[in-house]
Enzyme design. Structure first.
Site, PDB file in Angstrom:
ATOM      1  N   ASP A   4       0.868  -1.167   0.000  1.00 29.99           N
ATOM      2  CA  ASP A   4       0.000   0.000   0.000  1.00 29.99           C
ATOM      3  C   ASP A   4       0.912   1.226   0.000  1.00 29.99           C
ATOM      4  OD1 ASP A   4      -2.421   1.598   0.429  1.00 29.99           O
ATOM      5  OD2 ASP A   4      -1.643   1.858   2.463  1.00 29.99           O
ATOM      6  N   ASP A   6      -0.102   5.163   0.838  1.00 32.57           N
ATOM      7  CA  ASP A   6      -0.343   6.143   1.905  1.00 32.57           C
ATOM      8  C   ASP A   6      -0.531   5.469   3.255  1.00 32.57           C
ATOM      9  OD1 ASP A   6      -0.293   8.235  -0.006  1.00 32.57           O
ATOM     10  OD2 ASP A   6      -2.400   7.866  -0.493  1.00 32.57           O
ATOM     11  N   CYS A  85      -6.060   2.583  -8.362  1.00 27.27           N
ATOM     12  CA  CYS A  85      -7.477   2.682  -8.689  1.00 27.27           C
ATOM     13  C   CYS A  85      -7.880   4.145  -8.558  1.00 27.27           C
ATOM     14  CB  CYS A  85      -8.313   1.826  -7.751  1.00 27.27           C
ATOM     15  SG  CYS A  85     -10.095   2.106  -7.950  1.00 27.27           S
ATOM     16  N   HIS A  87     -10.926   5.358  -9.093  1.00 27.84           N
ATOM     17  CA  HIS A  87     -12.387   5.430  -9.058  1.00 27.84           C
ATOM     18  C   HIS A  87     -12.949   5.789  -7.690  1.00 27.84           C
ATOM     19  CE1 HIS A  87     -11.249   2.365 -12.178  1.00 27.84           C
ATOM     20  NE2 HIS A  87     -11.813   3.317 -12.898  1.00 27.84           N
ATOM     21  N   CYS A  92     -16.188   0.178  -8.790  1.00 28.56           N
ATOM     22  CA  CYS A  92     -15.376  -0.602  -9.723  1.00 28.56           C
ATOM     23  C   CYS A  92     -14.959  -1.917  -9.075  1.00 28.56           C
ATOM     24  CB  CYS A  92     -14.140   0.201 -10.130  1.00 28.56           C
ATOM     25  SG  CYS A  92     -12.957   0.381  -8.798  1.00 28.56           S
TER      26      CYS A  92
END
Length: 174
Positions: A4, A6, A85, A87, A92
């Site tokens: 990941d 952040d 991503c 979105h 999604c």
């Protein structure tokens, strides 16, 4: 090694839109070096709904990722890929906690997901890793005692105080 962004690799500044504000967290460089030296491919998978929300553009995100790559390269760390991503949540199939980003990266980079790890700081990261068939590590410097944190800790293969501890666990015990 799925990572990941952040809150895991860099300081979580909300919707980061300025590359000059990108700041790697303590222990990340040392941890990534440990993993890279052990032969892990390093792949960033990150939800970036700030694009869909209009907080920043894809060009700004590309600039942030260039800065991340630059800072890592200064420390001889190379990413195998960055998948994101853009979105809105729930719109999604690629947004974590769904495994879409990990599956896409696995296919494009020819990765063995069952031999991979997902390292993140949120339940969505752990759930995405599990759904993709990976072992998952939660970075949790501290817990409030809420149900989400308890569930995430119970679901993760390991709970770590920071990235360096996670990297050491992966190479020694994982």
């Amino acid at each position: 090694m799925f990572l990941d962004r952040d809150g895991t690799l860099n300081k979580d500044a909300g919707y980061l839109s300025n590359p000059r504000e990108f700041q790697l967290l303590p222990g990340v460089v040392e941890g990534l070096n440990i993993l890279q030296q052990r032969g892990f491919q390093l792949v960033v998978v990150t939800n970036q709904s700030g694009i869909a929300r209009g907080y920043f553009t894809e060009q700004q995100l590309a600039d942030i990722h260039r800065e991340m790559v630059r800072q890592l390269a200064e420390n001889d760390i190379e990413l195998a890929g960055i998948f994101y991503c853009p979105h809105h949540p729930h719109s999604c199939g690629c947004r974590k906690p769904l495994p879409g980003l990990l599956l896409e990266a696995g296919e494009k980079l020819n990765l063995d997901l069952a031999s991979s790890f997902m390292v993140g700081d949120k339940a969505t990261d752990i759930l995405a890793g599990k759904a993709a068939g990976c072992r998952s590590i939660l970075i949790a410097p501290s817990f409030s005692d809420g149900a989400t944190e308890i569930f995430t800790a119970a679901t993760a293969d390991f709970v770590s105080a920071d990235f360096l501890e996670a990297a050491r666990w992966i190479v020694n015990c994982g």
